[in-house]
Design an enzyme around this catalytic site. Structure first.
Site, PDB file in Angstrom:
ATOM      1  N   ASP A 197     -14.525   0.439 -10.999  1.00  0.00           N
ATOM      2  CA  ASP A 197     -13.675  -0.752 -10.889  1.00  0.00           C
ATOM      3  C   ASP A 197     -14.006  -1.511  -9.602  1.00  0.00           C
ATOM      4  OD1 ASP A 197     -11.691  -2.582 -11.444  1.00  0.00           O
ATOM      5  OD2 ASP A 197     -10.130  -1.394 -10.505  1.00  0.00           O
ATOM      6  N   GLU A 231     -10.213  -9.785  -7.057  1.00  0.00           N
ATOM      7  CA  GLU A 231      -9.469  -9.466  -8.282  1.00  0.00           C
ATOM      8  C   GLU A 231      -8.350  -8.486  -8.003  1.00  0.00           C
ATOM      9  OE1 GLU A 231      -8.384  -7.224 -11.941  1.00  0.00           O
ATOM     10  OE2 GLU A 231      -9.233  -6.481 -10.056  1.00  0.00           O
ATOM     11  N   HIS A 334      -8.971   4.016  -9.096  1.00  0.00           N
ATOM     12  CA  HIS A 334      -8.377   3.576  -7.832  1.00  0.00           C
ATOM     13  C   HIS A 334      -8.177   4.735  -6.846  1.00  0.00           C
ATOM     14  CE1 HIS A 334      -6.568  -0.629  -8.998  1.00  0.00           C
ATOM     15  NE2 HIS A 334      -7.887  -0.548  -9.158  1.00  0.00           N
TER      16      HIS A 334
END
Length: 900
Positions: A197, A231, A334
């Site tokens: 990510d 983002e 994350h």
């Protein structure tokens, strides 16, 4: 089948059979399934019944084989040999270079300088390499400033300043009027290298750009490759591009590359809105298709607490698109474990093959030039084990669904229209059996939830987080056993004298009816996901009709059972894939869904619903076996053993195993808080470690390792302070109401926040306009709390109208890149109509929290010392914060209140 009969079971040598005999005195009641209506019948019919062991073996093997097929398809990342157009090895090199910078929060050198520099160098190399070809390549670095409101996490407003976008335009040398957009982001959350990510998507886009630019045949349309640098700050960079960049006006459609997990297959989980030609393009061009309209409708329902740039392009740019994301292994999403080595090269290859093929197809398509002509209508789309994608217009799906439903009702109506009293009895029997089935589902769900409650009360929540199949053994065994028990009791007590084969036939019709009702309901509500119950109706119905003669003459023979299961294989394997997707997404989410949602209830409900759905067309097997004692005994044994093991704490929820980590997420903020009273004087000031657990277990497993983090330091919400007086980075206090505050030394960042009231004025329309300036780190949270009787009327954010009142409070998320000016904002507040006669009363409290996510201000000695005490299976994400809060009232507004 003969009507009005009872059963006398006999046990002949060899095969188990039953003998049906006349019984003229049988009662005309719900349990007498004499609905065949034949006036004459043979005096004796020998039909097979299922052996208990054979029935259990057949169903178990069937489920296990299909589950193995689902997992085999998931491991098959690349189908066939790569064509060589996309170089996954070179893309992996890009991935490793980008992630080598470490975490890349907005405003950090790693994000704004190192990563931007690397991307620009690679893009410029491609520009030079392809200069003699048929394409031209333009590069633009955008530093947008803007603001918008979004109804995510309860709703808040966002403000960004000088963030970074790298926009690359590839087009024929003669130029292009119509553009495709491909989007990825290279920034990360704090403390995570963000390989999946979303560095891998940017690496894929670099290589796709390289491949398209080197084509000898020019594209018909242009392609913009947007490498966006903000983002993770809740979609700010995409908003800056689509609302401000001059190229945005020519964009006709987009592809967004995202991640909600680490590696595996990238799945299409959102398309549109409408514009079915985009789905058709993906179906036609993608080399390794993986898509589900069910995922789209679940995601857009808001059940999953996440959002992507897809929403910004759709809502602010009015552009249709395709959203793809990696979803596997969300446990380490994350976290520090999201590293490049966890992403297989085959995952990069398949993503690159798909994106390159779809972009090339769309850039050559005539539909892109006039996409509005093909705008209307949605698509039903789903893949079959990743081999092919089935896609058809939603209107065709509606017709198909109603055709299948009509065929089902005709099948049932034929039985209900039998001569004599047979039809009426069948209708009553079907209604009663449907009630029994629904009752079994309700009682099963209730029973399993009671087990989940017991597990929670025993302090064993989330035992399945690191041992998923333990939950299947516990809750799945409980659900299956309870359903079998209820139907066995119904068979032996309620249907005591009814032929078993007729009961089996009846309960097949019940399953068909219930699935058909769900098909009609979903279709009437316009949901494309109705294709799933359509499959679960069409295939069993066709199978049943084909096997009707076999069943009538031989009953539940081995041949019938095997062919029946084969007829269910396709809808069941697809439904099991959907079940895998649900658990693959929701199991990790329970580790970051806050302290208020009981995970046992969620997972137990999901396991029970999966069991109910999968068992629906096996219900009639319960009525086709002579006994279920051994099956129930086995399930009871599994459940009892699992419950004892769970109760003893054998299954620990978390793992620090580097090969398969399951970390517990904890947020630590070393903070100093300063609160001022109405006179502008410091009312209170304290410093401490503010600790948040982002799962239901709180500090239960941490306290034995760090005893001072215990219930005595649990915080209490101060309702008179904005957001309870704590430095929330995002407005998620409703998710995590349990947090801890451990006293600690005062923080002294090298660049403290400067917060000033610049001016105040009373407007002619009776409001108070207050203007502020703030100078601080790259991430800050602004909280506004109007007091009793006061209200915000307008402000300098978004479209000027204050939105998303969270229980009387407003949250503004701020971030900036490098060299951003002082942040200046204002708002107008309407004073109370009836002032408090007892004296001055505050009309608004304004607080700002500054968050230091990187650099030398991110850590303190006390914070470092605490981090080292956490066990290896925990992932404590930490940073420094500083909070300043002022309260003003109508007749006492000072302009000299400044906090440094």
């Amino acid at each position: 089948m003969e009507g009005d009969t009872t059963v006398r079971r006999i046990k002949p040598f060899g095969t188990q059979q039953y003998v049906a005999q006349d019984n003229n005195g049988a009662q005309d009641r719900c349990e007498n399934n004499g609905y065949n209506g034949e006036p004459k019948r043979k005096p004796e019919v020998n039909l097979y019944l299922l052996r208990e062991g054979l029935a259990a073996s057949l169903v178990s093997v069937f489920i296990l084989v299909l589950w193995a097929l689902v997992h085999l398809s998931l491991q098959q990342l690349v189908i066939g040999k790569p064509t060589g157009e996309f170089n996954a090895v070179r893309a992996r090199q890009h991935l490793e270079q980008i992630t080598s910078a470490g975490p890349r929060p907005v405003g950090s050198q790693e994000n704004e300088v190192l990563t931007v520099g690397y991307l620009l160098k690679q893009i410029e190399d491609i520009q030079v390499e392809t200069a003699a070809g048929p394409h031209q390549l333009s590069i633009d670095i955008q530093r947008p400033t803007g603001t918008f409101s979004i109804d995510f996490l309860g709703g808040f407003t966002s403000f960004y300043d000088h963030i970074t976008n790298i926009a690359v335009r590839l087009e024929p040398k003669g130029g292009a009027q119509h553009l495709m957009l491909a989007n990825c982001h290279f920034d990360t959350v704090a403390n995570s290298p963000g390989a999946s990510d979303d560095a891998v998507s940017c690496a894929v886009m670099l290589e796709v750009l390289h491949s398209l630019a080197n084509q000898s045949t020019p594209l018909n349309h242009g392609v913009i490759f947007l490498f966006n640098g903000a983002e993770e700050n809740v979609l700010q960079a995409s908003h800056g591009f689509i609302t401000q960049h001059p190229w945005a006006k020519q964009v006709r459609a987009f592809i967004n590359l995202e991640a909600a997990g680490v590696g595996g297959k990238e799945v299409v989980f959102q398309t549109g809105p409408e514009n079915p030609w985009l789905v058709q393009a993906y179906v036609h061009a993608a080399k390794h298709p993986f898509a589900s309209v069910v995922g789209q409708e679940v995601f857009q329902s808001g059940v999953i607490p996440s959002d992507t740039d897809f929403r910004i392009f759709r809502d602010f740019g009015n552009i249709p698109g395709i959203d793809l994301a990696f979803i596997e292994n969300g446990f380490i999403y994350h976290t520090k474990y999201d590293t490049a080595n966890r992403i297989l090269t085959d995952s990069i290859q398949r993503a690159g093959d798909n994106i390159l093929a779809v972009l090339k197809y769309l850039a050559m398509s005539e539909k892109l030039a006039d996409s509005s002509e093909y705008r209307h209508g949605n698509m039903v789309f789903f893949d079959l084990l990743g081999v092919i994608v089935v896609a058809y217009p939603a209107r065709v799906g509606t017709i198909l669904n109603y055709m299948v439903a009509t065929a089902t009702f005709l099948y049932l109506a034929k039985k209900a229209s039998m001569p004599g009293h047979g039809g009426g009895r069948y209708v009553r029997d079907l209604a009663c059996a449907t009630g029994v089935a629904l009752l079994s589902w309700f009682v099963t769900l209730l029973s399993v939830l009671i087990v989940a409650l017991l597990v929670t009360l025993l302090g064993r929540s989330m035992f399945w987080y690191n041992h998923f199949y333990a939950s299947v053994c516990l809750y799945g065994a409980a659900a299956t056993g309870k359903m079998i028990l209820i139907h066995t009791l119904a068979k032996n007590l309620y249907y005591g004298g009814v032929r078993l084969v007729e009961l089996g036939d009846l309960y097949f019709d019940v399953s068909l009816l219930l699935w058909c009702c769900s098909l009609v309901w979903l279709t009437q509500h316009g949901l494309c996901s109705a294709y799933a119950p359509m499959l679960m109706v069409a295939f069993p119905l066709a199978t049943r009709l084909l096997l009707a003669k076999e069943f009538k003459h031989r009953g539940a023979s081995a041949k019938y059972c095997v062919l029946y299961l084969l007829g269910l294989a396709l809808p069941y394997v697809h439904f099991m894939f959907l079940i895998w997707v649900v658990f693959e997404i929701f199991t990790p989410i329970m580790g970051r869904s806050g302290t208020e949602i009981p995970p046992e209830v969620v997972l137990a409900s999901l396991v029970t619903l999966a069991t109910i759905f999968l068992s629906s067309f096996f219900l009639h097997f319960i009525y086709l076996v002579r006994s279920t004692k051994r099956i129930m005994a086995g399930l009871g044994f599994v459940f009892t053993i699992m419950f004892l093991l769970v109760s003893c704490g054998l299954f620990f929820p978390y793992s620090g195993d580097l090969d398969s980590p399951r970390p517990k997420r904890v947020f630590l903020q070393h903070t100093t808080r300063t609160f001022h009273n109405l006179q502008g004087e410091v009312e209170s000031r304290d410093s401490g470690l503010w600790i948040n657990s982002f799962d239901y277990t709180g500090m239960q497993h941490i306290t034995p390792h760090i005893p001072e983090i215990n219930e005595t330091v649990r915080t209490r919400c101060r309702e008179d302070r904005p957001f309870c007086g704590y430095p929330w980075f995002l407005p998620v206090k409703f998710l995590s109401r349990k947090n801890w505050y451990l006293p600690a030394p005062e923080v002294s960042p090298s660049s403290p926040v400067e917060f000033s009231l610049l001016s105040k004025e009373e407007t002619s329309w009776g409001t108070i306009k207050m203007t502020f300036s703030v100078k601080g780190p790259s991430h800050m949270s602004l909280y506004l709390m109007p007091h009793r009787g006061a209200s915000l009327s307008t402000w300098s954010f978004g479209d000027g109208t204050p939105r998303f009142d969270l229980s009387g409070e407003y949250f503004i998320f701020y971030s900036h890149g490098l060299d951003a000016p002082t942040w200046t904002f204002w708002f107008e507040i309407q004073p109370p109509a009836d002032p408090d006669p007892s004296g001055p009363e505050g009309i608004v409290s304004v607080a700002i929290s500054s968050h230091y996510f990187f650099g030398k201000d991110q850590r303190t000695a006390r914070l470092e010392e605490m981090l080292h005490r956490f066990p290896t299976w925990a992932f404590p994400s930490s940073w420094l914060t500083s909070t300043v809060c002022f309260t003003w009232y109508y007749h006492y507004l000072r302009t000299d209140q400044t906090q440094h």
